[in-house]
Design an enzyme around this catalytic site. Structure first.
Site, short mmCIF file in Angstrom:
data_model
loop_
_atom_site.label_atom_id
_atom_site.label_comp_id
_atom_site.label_asym_id
_atom_site.label_seq_id
_atom_site.Cartn_x
_atom_site.Cartn_y
_atom_site.Cartn_z
N HIS A 87 0.84 -1.20 0.00
CA HIS A 87 0.00 0.00 0.00
C HIS A 87 0.87 1.25 0.00
CE1 HIS A 87 -2.37 3.13 2.38
NE2 HIS A 87 -3.07 2.97 1.28
N SER A 88 0.59 2.17 -0.90
CA SER A 88 1.24 3.48 -0.90
C SER A 88 2.76 3.35 -1.06
CB SER A 88 0.85 4.24 0.38
OG SER A 88 1.14 5.60 0.29
N TYR A 89 3.54 3.88 -0.10
CA TYR A 89 5.01 3.77 -0.15
C TYR A 89 5.46 2.33 -0.30
CZ TYR A 89 9.45 2.87 2.30
OH TYR A 89 10.70 2.37 2.68
N HIS A 141 -7.58 7.07 0.33
CA HIS A 141 -6.30 6.38 0.20
C HIS A 141 -6.19 5.11 1.05
CE1 HIS A 141 -2.08 5.97 -0.70
NE2 HIS A 141 -1.71 6.18 0.55
#
Length: 244
Positions: A79-81, A226
């Site tokens: 997820h994300s980074y 997000h």
């Protein structure tokens, strides 16, 4: 009956393994095996945060988990980074990974760092440079509705999430990803995009039409903020099951 799948769910910056608390039970209820590690500097490893913690450290965290538990045929989710993290892990142990899933995640190419993928990250680094500890980047602040905290707007969820967040080391966003192993390019990939409201200045890099293995990219969309694992766990879990 299909055989169980092993999922390794990797959290994004500032978060920890608890961010998957609503998703993991839905996968295990279907008979699958799920790991939700906290990366160094987060969760039960929060006390280990230091200027030396970076993308390489977090890659080691996940690789060590995979090797220690002798995991194979893994669906590796970032997820994300953590899109940076799972890309780097795939470079190290491609033979153990059956699929990569990027959940509203950074999708790098070889040699890029997080700033390259999302230039807005440099703003956070610059702000930290003016602080007493320039190597630490605090979590993003809560924004007015409809943006909330990482896309979460429910007050109870925001209060809970705040108890799990921790600072991130600048080095995490500066170290480049190594994707030089040709074997990693053969791993099938899927992308889950959160299409809810986005703060101004956040520019999403388009998903390439083709995966590195030459097949068409698989892109799914969730109408949420997000942190979909908090706001839409059932829908996200269904998509994770669909990608296997």
């Amino acid at each position: 009956m299909t055989s169980p799948t092993t999922y390794v769910l990797v959290h994004g910056a500032w978060h920890d393994g608890r961010s998957w608390n609503r998703v993991a039970p839905l996968l295990t209820a279907q008979g699958h095996r799920v790991f939700t590690p906290s990366l160094t500097g987060h969760g039960d490893k929060a006390h280990l945060l230091s200027p030396e913690i970076g993308l390489v450290t977090h890659t080691d965290d996940v690789v060590d988990l995979i090797l220690d538990h002798n995991l194979n045929d893994i669906v590796l989710v970032g997820h994300s980074y953590a899109g940076m993290v799972i890309s780097s892990v795939a470079n190290r142990v491609p033979e153990r990974i059956s699929r990569l899933v990027y959940v509203d995640a950074m999708v790098p190419t070889h040699g890029e760092n997080a700033v390259d993928v999302m230039p807005l990250t440099q703003v956070l680094i610059d702000r930290a440079a003016d602080s007493a500890q320039p190597w630490r980047i605090p979590p993003l602040p809560e924004a007015p509705a409809p943006f909330g905290l990482f896309g979460i707007t429910d007050p109870d969820d925001i209060a809970w999430l705040k108890t799990t967040l921790a600072d991130e080391s600048v080095l995490c966003f500066q170290q480049p990803v190594d994707m030089s192993n040709p074997a990693q390019a053969a791993i099938p990939r899927a992308h889950i995009l959160c299409a809810g409201n986005e703060p101004s200045g956040v520019t999403r890099r388009p998903i390439p039409k083709l995966q590195p293995n030459g097949t068409p990219s698989r892109v799914h969309t969730l109408d949420t903020g997000h942190d979909a694992m908090v706001t839409r766990p059932a829908e996200l879990s269904a998509l994770l099951l669909e990608t296997t």
